[in-house]
Scaffold this motif. Sequence first.
Motif, PDB file in Angstrom:
ATOM      1  N   PRO A 204       0.806  -1.229   0.000  1.00  0.00           N
ATOM      2  CA  PRO A 204       0.000   0.000   0.000  1.00  0.00           C
ATOM      3  C   PRO A 204       0.836   1.275   0.000  1.00  0.00           C
ATOM      4  O   PRO A 204       0.510   2.246  -0.693  1.00  0.00           O
ATOM      5  N   SER A 274      -5.056  -1.717  -6.499  1.00  0.00           N
ATOM      6  CA  SER A 274      -4.317  -1.906  -5.243  1.00  0.00           C
ATOM      7  C   SER A 274      -5.248  -2.326  -4.119  1.00  0.00           C
ATOM      8  O   SER A 274      -4.893  -3.167  -3.291  1.00  0.00           O
ATOM      9  N   ARG A 275      -6.454  -1.762  -4.090  1.00  0.00           N
ATOM     10  CA  ARG A 275      -7.414  -2.158  -3.054  1.00  0.00           C
ATOM     11  C   ARG A 275      -7.839  -3.609  -3.233  1.00  0.00           C
ATOM     12  O   ARG A 275      -8.001  -4.348  -2.251  1.00  0.00           O
ATOM     13  N   THR A 278      -4.967  -5.734  -2.030  1.00  0.00           N
ATOM     14  CA  THR A 278      -4.892  -5.729  -0.567  1.00  0.00           C
ATOM     15  C   THR A 278      -5.973  -6.619   0.046  1.00  0.00           C
ATOM     16  O   THR A 278      -5.723  -7.362   0.995  1.00  0.00           O
ATOM     17  N   ARG A 279      -7.167  -6.556  -0.528  1.00  0.00           N
ATOM     18  CA  ARG A 279      -8.243  -7.418  -0.022  1.00  0.00           C
ATOM     19  C   ARG A 279      -7.911  -8.888  -0.242  1.00  0.00           C
ATOM     20  O   ARG A 279      -8.214  -9.740   0.595  1.00  0.00           O
TER      21      ARG A 279
END
Length: 284
Positions: A204, A274-275, A278-279
């Motif tokens: 992140p 990116s989200r 990350t998830r």
Amino acid sequence: MSDTSRGHRELAPALPLALLFVVAFVLPLIALVAISLYRTPEFLDLSPVQYLRFLRDPFSLRVLADTVMLGLEVALCTLVLGYPLALVYAASGTILRIALTFLILLPLLTSTVVRTFAWIVILGRDGIVNATMLSLGLWDSPARLLYSWGGLVLALTQIQLPLMALPLINSLLRLDGNLAKAAEGLGAGRFRVFFTVILPLTLPGAIAGGLLVFAAAATAFITQTLVGGGRIILMPSYIYQQSMGVQDWPFAAALSLIFTAAVIGIVTAIGALSRLATRGQHAA
């Protein structure tokens, strides 16, 4: 006192900032949209012809592609340099951290013009790099470093490096050091620890820094103009030429809006990816 009145009082300090945002951003944006819809530089007739002109012009499309590529290349270079710098910072003591903080922030404390002219001195035909290489006998003649794509990427990488290093440092300092020690205890080498533990957990911060660097490098008009020169045409200088040189304000306004939409779109897309990544890591 009612909840509505209390809410109004809490929002009152933000009104000056909201007014500044409207005056400095929203109104100029509306003016750009209106100007871009004129057919001719004399502001006659309304038509979306300026946007069609851009889409049908291979040169304009190439300029936009080159500008996006420049931002991506600079972001990648700062990422490669930012991780070692952030790792050294995280492993250092207090005194060395203070020194590194000063060195990292130093480019942000000096004017962009000053930093750019410093790179002109370094990369020039009689600059430091050419003089050193010629004195060592590594080059037979001065190399063309200034007004080249490589020189522009190098200058922007140094200038924008703090925007990458600071988010990486923040991510590394928040990382639990026991995770890396546990991986090493299980027999993982340093490179494997970095790629399997440190990199995923600090992703992140890397993406945040990459977005900042991309947006800053793609729109760096002064550095692009002075270091790139007239041989490299990118969107900021292209917009300047159309507005101040050719006086084609509708086309320049359309270029500005297209460039803004492209940068925002790329930043939004990378942020969304990116989200999702990350998830996926959290789910795993």
